[in-house]
Design an enzyme around this catalytic site. Structure first.
Site, PDB file in Angstrom:
ATOM      1  N   ARG C 252     -26.263 143.262  42.374  1.00  0.00           N
ATOM      2  CA  ARG C 252     -24.800 142.281  42.668  1.00  0.00           C
ATOM      3  C   ARG C 252     -23.940 143.328  43.478  1.00  0.00           C
ATOM      4  O   ARG C 252     -23.537 144.366  43.232  1.00  0.00           O
ATOM      5  CB  ARG C 252     -24.071 142.294  41.419  1.00  0.00           C
ATOM      6  N   HIS C 256     -18.093 142.596  38.576  1.00  0.00           N
ATOM      7  CA  HIS C 256     -18.993 141.952  37.596  1.00  0.00           C
ATOM      8  C   HIS C 256     -18.224 140.443  37.331  1.00  0.00           C
ATOM      9  O   HIS C 256     -18.754 139.634  37.398  1.00  0.00           O
ATOM     10  CB  HIS C 256     -18.565 142.633  36.095  1.00  0.00           C
ATOM     11  N   TYR C 265     -16.699 152.376  38.294  1.00  0.00           N
ATOM     12  CA  TYR C 265     -17.769 152.933  37.647  1.00  0.00           C
ATOM     13  C   TYR C 265     -19.000 153.196  38.738  1.00  0.00           C
ATOM     14  O   TYR C 265     -19.995 153.743  38.297  1.00  0.00           O
ATOM     15  CB  TYR C 265     -18.384 152.217  36.412  1.00  0.00           C
TER      16      TYR C 265
HETATM   17  C1  LIG Z   1     -22.802 138.978  22.658  1.00  0.00           C
HETATM   18  C2  LIG Z   1     -22.198 139.424  23.900  1.00  0.00           C
HETATM   19  N1  LIG Z   1     -21.636 140.635  23.860  1.00  0.00           N
HETATM   20  C3  LIG Z   1     -20.871 141.060  24.909  1.00  0.00           C
HETATM   21  C4  LIG Z   1     -20.522 140.469  25.931  1.00  0.00           C
HETATM   22  C5  LIG Z   1     -19.320 140.681  27.013  1.00  0.00           C
HETATM   23  N2  LIG Z   1     -20.263 140.764  28.359  1.00  0.00           N
HETATM   24  C6  LIG Z   1     -20.208 139.703  29.205  1.00  0.00           C
HETATM   25  S1  LIG Z   1     -21.168 139.994  30.420  1.00  0.00           S
HETATM   26  C7  LIG Z   1     -21.703 141.574  29.969  1.00  0.00           C
HETATM   27  C8  LIG Z   1     -22.708 142.289  30.929  1.00  0.00           C
HETATM   28  C9  LIG Z   1     -24.074 141.425  30.643  1.00  0.00           C
HETATM   29  O1  LIG Z   1     -24.924 142.519  31.548  1.00  0.00           O
HETATM   30  P1  LIG Z   1     -26.410 141.656  32.088  1.00  0.00           P
HETATM   31  O2  LIG Z   1     -26.975 141.053  30.914  1.00  0.00           O
HETATM   32  O3  LIG Z   1     -26.861 142.776  32.898  1.00  0.00           O
HETATM   33  O4  LIG Z   1     -25.864 140.509  32.937  1.00  0.00           O
HETATM   34  P2  LIG Z   1     -25.016 140.594  34.264  1.00  0.00           P
HETATM   35  O5  LIG Z   1     -23.553 140.322  33.855  1.00  0.00           O
HETATM   36  O6  LIG Z   1     -25.192 141.880  35.031  1.00  0.00           O
HETATM   37  O7  LIG Z   1     -25.626 139.544  35.168  1.00  0.00           O
HETATM   38  C10 LIG Z   1     -20.969 141.661  28.582  1.00  0.00           C
HETATM   39  C11 LIG Z   1     -21.351 142.973  27.804  1.00  0.00           C
HETATM   40  C12 LIG Z   1     -21.063 138.887  25.630  1.00  0.00           C
HETATM   41  N3  LIG Z   1     -20.593 137.987  26.686  1.00  0.00           N
HETATM   42  N4  LIG Z   1     -21.742 138.472  24.874  1.00  0.00           N
END
Ligand SMILES: Cc1ncc(C[n+]2csc(CCOP(=O)(O)OP(=O)(O)O)c2C)c(N)n1
Ligand SMILES: Cc1ncc(C[n+]2csc(CCOP(=O)(O)OP(=O)(O)O)c2C)c(N)n1
Ligand SMILES: [Mg+2]
Ligand SMILES: [Mg+2]
Lengths: 333, 356, 356, 333
Positions: C252, C256, C265
């Site tokens: 990306r 975020h 970061y």
């Molecule tokens: C169960 C849960 N824990 C924490 C979060 C907070 N959160 C939202 S997005 C994210 C990171 C997700 O990373 P990834 O799976 O790599 O997807 P990306 O955002 O990179 O598309 C987190 C920790 C959440 N939405 N759900």
């Protein structure tokens, strides 16, 4: 003994539960039963005994050992045309599924504005008093009455169990159906062979009286009835004993009417006192009938401690002595 | 890729008692110790099954057939190391130091039953499946943070590998390189569900591949294989080389618990056959006989000693004071809240019949 | 075993636009369609970032850089197939048929925003990480039970692979052989946590090994690779051959979410570099130029059309009626409970100032 | 403006929370901070900003994205000598950790008769009103007050936050510390630089009055104060406004004393009405001061619906209008 018509059988509660599932599996092809050991083993309590044979393994499905997986895939099955009845082996093992229940099963209707719905039942045996191992005896219904979008139902006998379970399966939204283990095989009731339903949200007055309202559910219904029967023999007063049966939504009218009549209330539940469903009952009384009260509501509940291993479960559980003590407190305040 | 080829089942001793990994440092004394621990475990198990039938203990979870997997791995760790058992792993805990006394209390539904002796690090048996993998990871992580060389070993079944916590436990252990031995006992069943329905994969060891955790399969009925392979994993962990996943392929002869009827879901003849061919005690006996280390008199003596020990434990437990309800009120928080004190008071008042 | 060798990253078109898998049936029209869908997604994304800056929508989750992974895979399924997006997968949902109108409503915190058009099967974007894998498995399982040949595709990130539900989803899909495509977008980060801290394994594809699920890595910035490899997986699923795990390796470029500051970061220069070298739109343009299928005029026309479409959607959304609180009361249960009716009544009374 | 002593700073609540963690990381080597994005990113709300730099990655740890993993390994860390402060990124993401919290973190002391204990804090931002995405705004404190073995604490301002968080970290048992997001940056309070604690289980009377008791916590404290201030200007009556601060165990004495004084009670919370902590408050009032009540207890709460996406959150949340309406209902019953 009463004469039993040909189409009525004397069944234990567990048999009535099986009967309800069989009835619905038979009537509606979209009904599925799934969970751990529900297939060839017929469930650890034999609730699904015989169903695999009758309906085959497309309808009665042994799943991997994963509660989140069971509830999460059931959400998918339910959205896509099926009516899953998912068994949690014990209520204390539902916790790994909490997220799926809290953020998906119960929110799907709102999140999709009704486009996707989750007509699903989760069954779980619950409660202490059968000398089960640790964690197997939790009575955590109050964790679920606070989840918007979930109905919570608990029968105390075979007749109610069948009618309530069929109503739950037919309900278009998720229903948590918790089954007091202690009632599974203690006593039989007359259960019609045919299909019938009992409306969710309706309590049952299991004993009528004038002086004290006793509100309870699940395994505590029998204990309360015994304690009250004995107590009434020795006293001049009588009790309304109400089996709530549905814990969300509560039967506001039945509670109100009885409290207005008696002005004295005892609540009996085996869950820990703090945070228990007693709080919701207090809320109904506060809103509907507060100034009818002639005494503070008496609560006979479990302690604010984890449900213990079995050597201490009788200390933990509401006893007949505690129930009658509370009745007297309410009466002589 | 054929996972059964990639993960062969390590055997040190064949079913006939032939040593096929001759470079190990086994001797008569060690063999006898192995045998004795397994006998003790089996005799205790059989005793418990009987006690349950007599109604002298509650529902019991037998492990007959799994003694080599449990005893062999338990002997591979040291005193200060940590053990995380399930409800079925008493052969492991009693080998690591849990007393028979407390085990019996456990089956009588007593809280004392989960408390290990001073100086022994044994968690209360985990009941929610797979939850203990995370504790073993966390505790081992703490040891690493303290720069100690202590390790943790955690027991779990084939069914447990389906739970999310199995996955999270392995991933945390892998990411933080914790000194944890994941000791899987693949006994073929999770209650009635055979491993073929639990997973589509042919082995459990291959599940380590997703985490780059060294993984292997051992013959779980071969105590030498279990012991020496676990010891290697323990040494790796002590050296700071992180976790290992060991799949010990075994079988439970009996019921899932004394409340279970295995004939509902499997032909118990298979268990009978296995008992007569692949039994872990028999295997070791055959090996010892071949080595000339066997003596019937020794066995009799030893068993008499164990019988004595078990009977003594039972006697003590029968005399053990009743449970006290204060155990509940006193062990929720370091200092009970007013809610708990109020409940204690109320409970006491009622039981003393003293109307307040 | 070296997992990066075992799971090579499939490329169909090199960064320079060279076709390296020549046997595919690509032509000018298809290429243009690919490009157009990606442009539309990117332009919508950029519009949303701007709208958020202007305070015209709420916190927004951009996907710039991930268009090939999302669009390529979304084009590989058909109309009746099911899609399970996360909060970041609007390039996929708009390609599968979600309206720009509803997408904008979504970012305005409107329930309507999660509702797919009639006839399109798209779940509301999953917010609790990894939870949607189980829905995709369950829905696909239902299709299988109905003997249809519909499949489901589910999107999730690198971070999502750490959750228990990832594991349970893959295991259920594997055991019940559901027609599910697990489309992982490994964009290198879960918010601030790089994939190297999320897991110890070098690939996400290898995580399929534990379930005997066919798994592969594709260059997630190469829409041809994503499209054709996903299509193979879809065909397998339709044939009844079960699930596939696809790791689309991507990046990306931006934050975020609009509430995130990536410079905290990581060095954003890396994103800038990648934007100028491995960008999915640029890659496809280079390929099309090499094939002689590119036309600047076509591009301009197309973009003008998209701008028009987006502006129209925005206009419509600005005119969209306000949210009604009854949406809440009416969509908890098919028939509201008395508790909800009481709350509705109370709410109305107060808001109408009518003291009951 | 009041003069601020050298060792007192005006801090936002989030700064005070960071300060509390810094204080304890500094004082006690066994204290750890762990969770998603708590390291270099400093947490999505910046609660752990700077801590990685100061204390290094052995003490301030980015974990994989797995809540059960975070809580489960923290149980292990806590039993084995550490004091983990685990962050849940939002309260609505604690559900996957429910099993570890319910069956292990909170039961370890009982299960091992005190041999193993879990001195651990779980921090989580919670509540609606910041236009967060779905699931990010849940206010489910009542699910946790029903878990035996868990204290539940929620501050409404910086001063309390620091004192309560330090007390929570020093508590020998698990504490759930939920932080109302809306209070993170709205307003500053004077926060001493040094270490101090506020006893868990003690409410704070934030406004004294005679006629109505208003009980609330978290983000509702500010809303309630504003509504009450405005309302009092226009009316002859005054309110006791009580910030409960600890939701388990409740401050029985403070509730009792105030209810005895006023006889009129309003409870304000943003969680759904049914099953909310209001039930526990009703229970305390029922047990301690029932017949002082001159009106039914008025509840101003969220609806029995999932917390909605943000276009509807202001409808969902208790409003100033609803709060004053309830005060008047209580007063003029
Ligand atoms: C169960 C849960 N824990 C924490 C979060 C907070 N959160 C939202 S997005 C994210 C990171 C997700 O990373 P990834 O799976 O790599 O997807 P990306 O955002 O990179 O598309 C987190 C920790 C959440 N939405 N759900
Ligand atoms: C979370 C959870 N779900 C269900 C159960 C009920 N249960 C107890 S043992 C068991 C089977 C476990 O199988 P396996 O992991 O193979 O271990 P084994 O019993 O064979 O030793 C089940 C389903 C449980 N204890 N915990
Ligand atoms: Mg097993
Ligand atoms: Mg990512």
């Amino acid at each position: 003994m009463t004469t039993v018509a040909a189409d009525v059988k004397k069944l234990t509660m567990i048999q009535a539960i099986t009967d309800a599932m069989r009835t619905m599996l038979d009537e509606d092809d979209s009904v599925l039963v799934l969970g751990q050991d529900v297939g060839i083993n017929g469930g650890v309590f034999r609730a699904t005994e015989g169903l695999l044979n009758e309906f085959g393994e497309d309808r009665v499905i042994d799943t991997p050992l994963a509660e989140s997986g069971i509830v999460g895939t059931s959400v998918g099955l339910a959205v896509n045309g099926f009516k899953p009845i998912a068994e949690m082996q014990f209520f204390g093992f539902i916790y790994p599924a909490f997220n799926q229940l809290m953020t998906h099963a119960t929110r799907m209707r709102q999140r999709s504005l009704g486009r996707y719905t989750v007509p699903m039942v989760i069954r779980a045996p619950y409660g202490a008093g059968v000398k089960a191992p640790e964690i197997h005896s939790d009575s955590v219904e109050a964790l679920f009455t606070h989840i918007p979008g979930l109905k919570v139902v608990t029968p105390s006998n075979g007749y109610d169990a069948k009618g309530l379970l069929i109503a739950s399966i037919e309900d278009p939204d998720p229903v948590l159906f918790i089954e007091p283990m202690r009632c599974y095989r203690t006593g039989r009731t007359e259960v019609p062979a045919e299909k019938y339903t009992i409306e969710l949200g309706k309590a049952k007055t299991v004993r009528e009286g004038d002086d004290v309202t006793v509100l309870t559910w699940g395994a505590m219904v029998n204990d309360t009835m015994k304690a009250v029967e004995q107590w009434e023999k020795e006293h001049q007063a009588t009790c309304d004993v109400i089996d709530l049966r549905t814990l969300y939504p509560l039967d506001r009218d039945t509670i109100k009417t009885s409290v207005e009549k008696t002005g004295r209330v005892v609540i009996v539940h085996e869950a820990p006192e703090t945070g228990g469903v007693s709080g919701d009952i207090l809320s109904v009384i506060n809103d509907e009938a507060l100034f009818y009260l002639k005494a503070p509501v008496q609560k006979v509940t479990g302690f604010d401690t984890p449900v213990p291993v079995y050597s201490l479960e009788n200390e933990y559980l509401p006893s007949a002595r505690k129930i009658t003590w509370a009745i007297e407190e309410a009466l002589h305040y | 890729m054929n996972m059964e080829e990639q993960f062969p089942i390590w055997q040190y001793v064949t079913e006939e008692g032939e040593l096929v990994q001759p470079e190990i440092d086994i001797d008569e004394a060690v063999s006898r110790a192995f045998y004795q621990y397994m006998s003790r475990a089996r005799m205790m198990d059989q005793k418990c099954v009987n006690l349950q039938r007599q109604g002298r203990i509650g529902t019991y979870v037998p492990y007959e057939g799994q003694e080599a997997a449990q005893v062999g791995s338990a002997l591979a760790i040291e005193d200060g190391d940590w053990m995380f058992p399930t409800y079925r792993d008493h052969a492991a805990t009693m080998t690591h130091g849990q007393s028979l006394h407390n085990l019996l209390l456990y089956w009588r539904g007593r809280l004392e039953g989960s408390v290990p002796p001073e100086g022994k690090n044994i968690f209360p048996p985990a009941v929610p499946i797979a939850s203990q993998l995370l504790h073993a990871t966390g505790v081992a992580w703490a040891e690493k943070k303290k720069n100690s060389d202590r390790v943790s070993i955690v027991y779990f079944g084939d069914g447990a590998t389906s739970e999310g916590d199995f996955h999270e436990g392995l991933n945390f252990a892998s990411v933080f390189k914790t000194p944890t031995i994941f000791l899987n006992q693949n006994n073929g069943y999770a209650i009635s569900v055979p491993v073929e329905k639990q997973m589509n994969s042919k082995t459990i060891a291959q599940k380590g591949l997703g985490y780059d955790i060294p993984s292997l399969r051992v013959d779980g009925n071969d105590i030498l294989a279990v012991y020496y392979e676990t010891r290697k994993a323990v040494e790796r962990a002590r050296r700071g080389d992180g976790p290992t996943l060991i799949e010990a392929v075994t079988w439970r002869y009996g019921a899932h618990t004394t409340a279970d009827d295995p004939s509902k879901y499997r032909d118990q003849r298979e268990s009978e056959e296995r008992r007569s061919s692949t039994d872990p005690l028999m295997r070791l006996e055959r090996f010892m006989r071949k080595q000339g280390w066997w003596s019937d008199a020794w066995k009799e003596d030893m068993e008499a000693g164990i019988t004595e020990e078990i009977n003594q434990a039972l006697k003590d437990v029968d005399r053990h004071p009743r449970s006290e309800v204060d155990q509940l009120f006193d062990n929720v928080f370091a200092k009970p809240t007013w809610t708990i004190e109020k409940q204690r008071q109320h409970h006491t008042n009622i039981n003393e019949g003293a109307k307040s």
